[in-house]
Motif scaffolding. Structure first.
Motif, PDB file in Angstrom:
ATOM      1  N   GLU A 167       0.806  -1.230   0.000  1.00  0.00           N
ATOM      2  CA  GLU A 167       0.000   0.000   0.000  1.00  0.00           C
ATOM      3  C   GLU A 167       0.836   1.276   0.000  1.00  0.00           C
ATOM      4  O   GLU A 167       0.535   2.204  -0.766  1.00  0.00           O
ATOM      5  CB  GLU A 167      -0.976  -0.014   1.177  1.00  0.00           C
ATOM      6  N   PRO A 168       1.912   1.387   0.809  1.00  0.00           N
ATOM      7  CA  PRO A 168       2.699   2.626   0.784  1.00  0.00           C
ATOM      8  C   PRO A 168       3.381   2.891  -0.558  1.00  0.00           C
ATOM      9  O   PRO A 168       3.738   4.040  -0.858  1.00  0.00           O
ATOM     10  CB  PRO A 168       3.750   2.411   1.882  1.00  0.00           C
ATOM     11  N   ASN A 169       3.561   1.863  -1.363  1.00  0.00           N
ATOM     12  CA  ASN A 169       4.153   2.039  -2.693  1.00  0.00           C
ATOM     13  C   ASN A 169       3.088   2.255  -3.762  1.00  0.00           C
ATOM     14  O   ASN A 169       3.264   3.062  -4.680  1.00  0.00           O
ATOM     15  CB  ASN A 169       4.996   0.812  -3.065  1.00  0.00           C
ATOM     16  N   LEU A 170       1.995   1.510  -3.650  1.00  0.00           N
ATOM     17  CA  LEU A 170       0.983   1.526  -4.699  1.00  0.00           C
ATOM     18  C   LEU A 170       0.186   2.822  -4.727  1.00  0.00           C
ATOM     19  O   LEU A 170      -0.079   3.373  -5.805  1.00  0.00           O
ATOM     20  CB  LEU A 170       0.046   0.327  -4.543  1.00  0.00           C
ATOM     21  N   ARG A 171      -0.221   3.327  -3.570  1.00  0.00           N
ATOM     22  CA  ARG A 171      -1.030   4.556  -3.552  1.00  0.00           C
ATOM     23  C   ARG A 171      -0.336   5.722  -4.271  1.00  0.00           C
ATOM     24  O   ARG A 171      -0.942   6.353  -5.140  1.00  0.00           O
ATOM     25  CB  ARG A 171      -1.399   4.937  -2.122  1.00  0.00           C
ATOM     26  N   PRO A 172       0.943   6.042  -3.941  1.00  0.00           N
ATOM     27  CA  PRO A 172       1.577   7.149  -4.651  1.00  0.00           C
ATOM     28  C   PRO A 172       1.838   6.846  -6.127  1.00  0.00           C
ATOM     29  O   PRO A 172       1.786   7.753  -6.971  1.00  0.00           O
ATOM     30  CB  PRO A 172       2.884   7.394  -3.889  1.00  0.00           C
ATOM     31  N   TYR A 184      -8.275  -0.520  -0.806  1.00  0.00           N
ATOM     32  CA  TYR A 184      -7.076  -1.362  -0.817  1.00  0.00           C
ATOM     33  C   TYR A 184      -7.329  -2.536   0.113  1.00  0.00           C
ATOM     34  O   TYR A 184      -7.575  -2.337   1.311  1.00  0.00           O
ATOM     35  CB  TYR A 184      -5.846  -0.572  -0.361  1.00  0.00           C
ATOM     36  N   ILE A 185      -7.308  -3.746  -0.438  1.00  0.00           N
ATOM     37  CA  ILE A 185      -7.557  -4.966   0.336  1.00  0.00           C
ATOM     38  C   ILE A 185      -6.414  -5.933   0.046  1.00  0.00           C
ATOM     39  O   ILE A 185      -6.124  -6.238  -1.113  1.00  0.00           O
ATOM     40  CB  ILE A 185      -8.898  -5.618  -0.071  1.00  0.00           C
ATOM     41  N   ASP A 186      -5.757  -6.394   1.097  1.00  0.00           N
ATOM     42  CA  ASP A 186      -4.683  -7.374   0.940  1.00  0.00           C
ATOM     43  C   ASP A 186      -4.864  -8.440   2.011  1.00  0.00           C
ATOM     44  O   ASP A 186      -4.408  -8.289   3.140  1.00  0.00           O
ATOM     45  CB  ASP A 186      -3.316  -6.696   1.046  1.00  0.00           C
ATOM     46  N   GLU A 187      -5.590  -9.488   1.646  1.00  0.00           N
ATOM     47  CA  GLU A 187      -5.873 -10.611   2.539  1.00  0.00           C
ATOM     48  C   GLU A 187      -5.287 -11.865   1.913  1.00  0.00           C
ATOM     49  O   GLU A 187      -4.962 -11.862   0.723  1.00  0.00           O
ATOM     50  CB  GLU A 187      -7.393 -10.780   2.692  1.00  0.00           C
ATOM     51  N   ALA A 189      -6.763 -14.414   0.969  1.00  0.00           N
ATOM     52  CA  ALA A 189      -7.653 -14.917  -0.075  1.00  0.00           C
ATOM     53  C   ALA A 189      -7.717 -14.031  -1.315  1.00  0.00           C
ATOM     54  O   ALA A 189      -8.209 -14.468  -2.353  1.00  0.00           O
ATOM     55  CB  ALA A 189      -9.057 -15.099   0.481  1.00  0.00           C
ATOM     56  N   ARG A 190      -7.233 -12.788  -1.224  1.00  0.00           N
ATOM     57  CA  ARG A 190      -7.297 -11.908  -2.399  1.00  0.00           C
ATOM     58  C   ARG A 190      -6.528 -10.619  -2.171  1.00  0.00           C
ATOM     59  O   ARG A 190      -6.301 -10.190  -1.044  1.00  0.00           O
ATOM     60  CB  ARG A 190      -8.732 -11.561  -2.752  1.00  0.00           C
ATOM     61  N   PHE A 191      -6.170 -10.030  -3.316  1.00  0.00           N
ATOM     62  CA  PHE A 191      -5.614  -8.681  -3.341  1.00  0.00           C
ATOM     63  C   PHE A 191      -6.496  -7.882  -4.286  1.00  0.00           C
ATOM     64  O   PHE A 191      -6.788  -8.314  -5.387  1.00  0.00           O
ATOM     65  CB  PHE A 191      -4.172  -8.691  -3.861  1.00  0.00           C
ATOM     66  N   LEU A 192      -6.936  -6.700  -3.847  1.00  0.00           N
ATOM     67  CA  LEU A 192      -7.750  -5.850  -4.702  1.00  0.00           C
ATOM     68  C   LEU A 192      -7.497  -4.389  -4.345  1.00  0.00           C
ATOM     69  O   LEU A 192      -7.656  -3.991  -3.203  1.00  0.00           O
ATOM     70  CB  LEU A 192      -9.243  -6.156  -4.536  1.00  0.00           C
ATOM     71  N   ALA A 193      -7.069  -3.642  -5.329  1.00  0.00           N
ATOM     72  CA  ALA A 193      -6.943  -2.194  -5.204  1.00  0.00           C
ATOM     73  C   ALA A 193      -7.857  -1.565  -6.248  1.00  0.00           C
ATOM     74  O   ALA A 193      -7.776  -1.911  -7.427  1.00  0.00           O
ATOM     75  CB  ALA A 193      -5.513  -1.734  -5.388  1.00  0.00           C
TER      76      ALA A 193
END
Length: 199
Positions: A167-172, A184-187, A189-193
Motif C-alpha cells: 500500500e505505501p508504494n501503490l497509492r503514490p 485497498y484490500i490485501d488478505e 484470499a485476495r488482493f484488490l486495489a
C-alpha cells in the motif's frame, strides 16, 4: 520487441496450455472482484493482461449484452488458450501491449487487471496509458486471487519493502499516474486495489 516483452511472452507462453488447470478454483474470486468494480449494463471494460480470459465471463455478465468487453494480452499463446476455453464469446480478444493500447482516449468506463502490475516494465507509464483510455471517473481494479503474503509463500520468497503492490508504494504510484485510490484490500484470499481516474 523489448527484452521485457520477450521475457513476459516466454514466461506466459510456456505456461498457457495448462494455466487454467493450475488454478482451477479462482473463478469465484474473479467474480467477486468484478462485482466490486461497480460495472453497469452498457459499460465498456478492458481486461488488461487478460491471459486466458478468466475475468471475461463475469465482466460480460456485469456489462450485459449492450456492454463492451475487451481482453488484451501480449502473449499469443494465452489468447489462444482463451479461445480454446470459449472466452472469446464473452468479448473481443486483442493481441496488444498495455503500454500502447490500440484504443481511443477516454473510450472505456473501466479497466480490470488481474496479476498485471508485477509484470509491467514501466509501471508509472503503463498505468498512465490505462488512465488515457478510461473516462474521468472511470475505475481501475488491480486484482490477484491471493494476497501478497500468500503469493510470496507460494513462490518461496519473502515480502520486501519494495513490493510494488504494498500500500505505501501503490497509492503514490497510482496517484502519480492519474488515479485516486478508493479501496485497498490485501488478505490471504485476495488482493484488490480500486482506483478512480482523476479529472
Amino acid at each position: 520487441m523489448s527484452d521485457d516483452h520477450t521475457h513476459v511472452q516466454e514466461f506466459f507462453g510456456s505456461r498457457a496450455a495448462d494455466w487454467d488447470r493450475r488454478f482451477p478454483d479462482d473463478g469465484p474470486a474473479y467474480a467477486a472482484a468484478v462485482a466490486e468494480v461497480g460495472l453497469r449494463p452498457g459499460d465498456r471494460v478492458l481486461d488488461a493482461g487478460c491471459g486466458t480470459g478468466r475475468a471475461m465471463p463475469p465482466l460480460r455478465a456485469a456489462v450485459g449484452p449492450s456492454g463492451l468487453v475487451l481482453g488484451a494480452d501480449l502473449t499469443p499463446a494465452m489468447l489462444q488458450a482463451a479461445v480454446r476455453a470459449g472466452r472469446d464469446r464473452d468479448g473481443r480478444l486483442l493481441l496488444a501491449d498495455v503500454a500502447a493500447l490500440p484504443l481511443r482516449s477516454r473510450s472505456l468506463d473501466a479497466v480490470f487487471a488481474a496479476g498485471l502490475i508485477a509484470h509491467l516494465p514501466d509501471p508509472a507509464g503503463n498505468l498512465r496509458e490505462l488512465a488515457r483510455v478510461v473516462r474521468p471517473g472511470g475505475v481501475l481494479a488491480l486484482f490477484h486471487p491471493i494476497g501478497r503474503a500468500a503469493l510470496a509463500a507460494r513462490q518461496g520468497r519473502q515480502l520486501t519493502p519494495g513490493d510494488l503492490r504494498a500500500e505505501p508504494n501503490l497509492r503514490p504510484l497510482l496517484a502519480g499516474s492519474g488515479w485516486n485510490t478508493t479501496a485497498y484490500i490485501d488478505e490471504d484470499a485476495r488482493f484488490l486495489a480500486l482506483a478512480v481516474r482523476a479529472g
